[in-house]
Design a protein around this motif. Sequence first.
Motif, mmCIF file in Angstrom:
data_model
loop_
_atom_site.group_PDB
_atom_site.id
_atom_site.type_symbol
_atom_site.label_atom_id
_atom_site.label_comp_id
_atom_site.label_asym_id
_atom_site.label_seq_id
_atom_site.Cartn_x
_atom_site.Cartn_y
_atom_site.Cartn_z
ATOM 1 N N CYS A 59 0.846 -1.205 0.000
ATOM 2 C CA CYS A 59 0.000 0.000 0.000
ATOM 3 C C CYS A 59 0.877 1.249 0.000
ATOM 4 O O CYS A 59 1.986 1.243 0.538
ATOM 5 C CB CYS A 59 -0.889 -0.018 1.243
ATOM 6 N N SER B 90 0.561 3.837 1.725
ATOM 7 C CA SER B 90 0.750 4.424 3.065
ATOM 8 C C SER B 90 2.086 4.000 3.683
ATOM 9 O O SER B 90 2.738 4.792 4.361
ATOM 10 C CB SER B 90 -0.393 4.021 3.989
ATOM 11 N N HIS C 14 0.344 -2.827 7.118
ATOM 12 C CA HIS C 14 -0.917 -2.585 7.852
ATOM 13 C C HIS C 14 -2.117 -3.209 7.145
ATOM 14 O O HIS C 14 -3.192 -3.259 7.694
ATOM 15 C CB HIS C 14 -1.163 -1.081 7.971
ATOM 16 N N GLU C 15 -1.931 -3.660 5.869
ATOM 17 C CA GLU C 15 -3.041 -4.250 5.105
ATOM 18 C C GLU C 15 -2.797 -5.754 5.117
ATOM 19 O O GLU C 15 -1.961 -6.236 4.354
ATOM 20 C CB GLU C 15 -3.021 -3.675 3.673
ATOM 21 N N CYS D 43 -7.361 -3.011 3.880
ATOM 22 C CA CYS D 43 -7.134 -1.583 3.612
ATOM 23 C C CYS D 43 -7.770 -1.149 2.306
ATOM 24 O O CYS D 43 -8.830 -0.541 2.296
ATOM 25 C CB CYS D 43 -5.649 -1.217 3.661
ATOM 26 N N ARG E 205 -3.215 -4.795 -7.413
ATOM 27 C CA ARG E 205 -2.543 -4.769 -6.117
ATOM 28 C C ARG E 205 -1.550 -5.905 -5.987
ATOM 29 O O ARG E 205 -1.788 -7.006 -6.495
ATOM 30 C CB ARG E 205 -3.629 -4.931 -5.042
HETATM 31 ZN ZN ZN Z 1 -3.198 1.089 3.259
#
Ligand code: ZN
Length: 334
Positions: free
Chosen positions: A9, A11, A30-31, A135, A328
């Motif tokens: 991601c 982020s 975090h995902e 996420c 992704r």
């Molecule tokens: Zn994310």
Amino acid sequence: MRVAAAGVCHSDLHYMKGDWPIPLPAVLGHEGSAVVEAVGPGVKSVKPGDHCIIVFWPNCGRCEYCQMGRPMLCNGHPRPPGTMLDGSTRLSRQGQPVHHMAAVACFAEHAVIHEEQLLVIDDSVPLDRAALVGCSVTTGVGAALNTARVRAGSSVAVIGCGGVGLSVIQGARLQGAGRILAVDLFPEKLEMATAMGATDALDAHAEDLVRQVKRLTGGGVDYAFDAIGLPATLKQALDVLRPGGTAVAVGIGRFGEPAPIDAFSLVMQEKALLGSFYGSARPRVDMPRILDLYRQGRLQLDALLTRHYPLERINEAYADLQGSQAGRGVISFG
Ligand code: ZN
Ligand code: CXF
């Protein structure tokens, strides 16, 4: 938790670049999805063997925001940045603390995660797809369903067709949008956007992008989503709206960075600008619904997930994220 898959991601990249503050050293990620390996004393909602989606934003259920149905604004866990919910770190190196991104830190084979940040899912859901729901998918689908509440027949522009933008497109399609205009710099990403429900694909390089959108929609779109988070893309989201339209800021920009908004037309054309964090989701309501839509074949997660990398190749994964490859990627563990 034994981590199964961790999404690549933007982020994480924001933290790597120093766009957002986090005490160092830190483990990012975090995902994710993971399987419970062991639980501590007092843990009631998960047990060893449970398959889980990791929820990167804890919600206490007790604070005013949780109680008003907006758990993404939860303020029930004041604590120093980069720590677990109790303010501790559970990672260390040579006796020194190592911090956790979002109290998750799932770019690792194992992670300590609070039960509040785990959503147990059916074993039949492939864990790599489930990770994305942690996420990008919830962020994008939720922005269309919860934040904007896109109306059937309306027109939508989505700026940025990465994992989040593609999920906004799918959310808009699920809501019955009449026209969905995808905007991106890369033809590969526009192609995937079309496969996921966009009716028109527009080159973000085009100087006359705003004019093109207005021409295609007879005066501008009802909703525009900025799935990037740059000052220029947020401005674009407002500029492509018709009078009375709604812009939704989904991609998160650099900490403290202002955007050049045309305040005159915001007022005179009664445009709305909404922030959408984590799809304004209630994870325990929205994530199971998202998985149901996937099971029913109405939400494409298989096609969204285009690349798997072992942890050793994570730098390559982050290079790809910034390139032309569509869909992704995930880091997968064993
Ligand atoms: Zn994310
Ligand atoms: C971020 C927001 C800040 C904490 C970690 C995750 N959002 C989505 O990628």
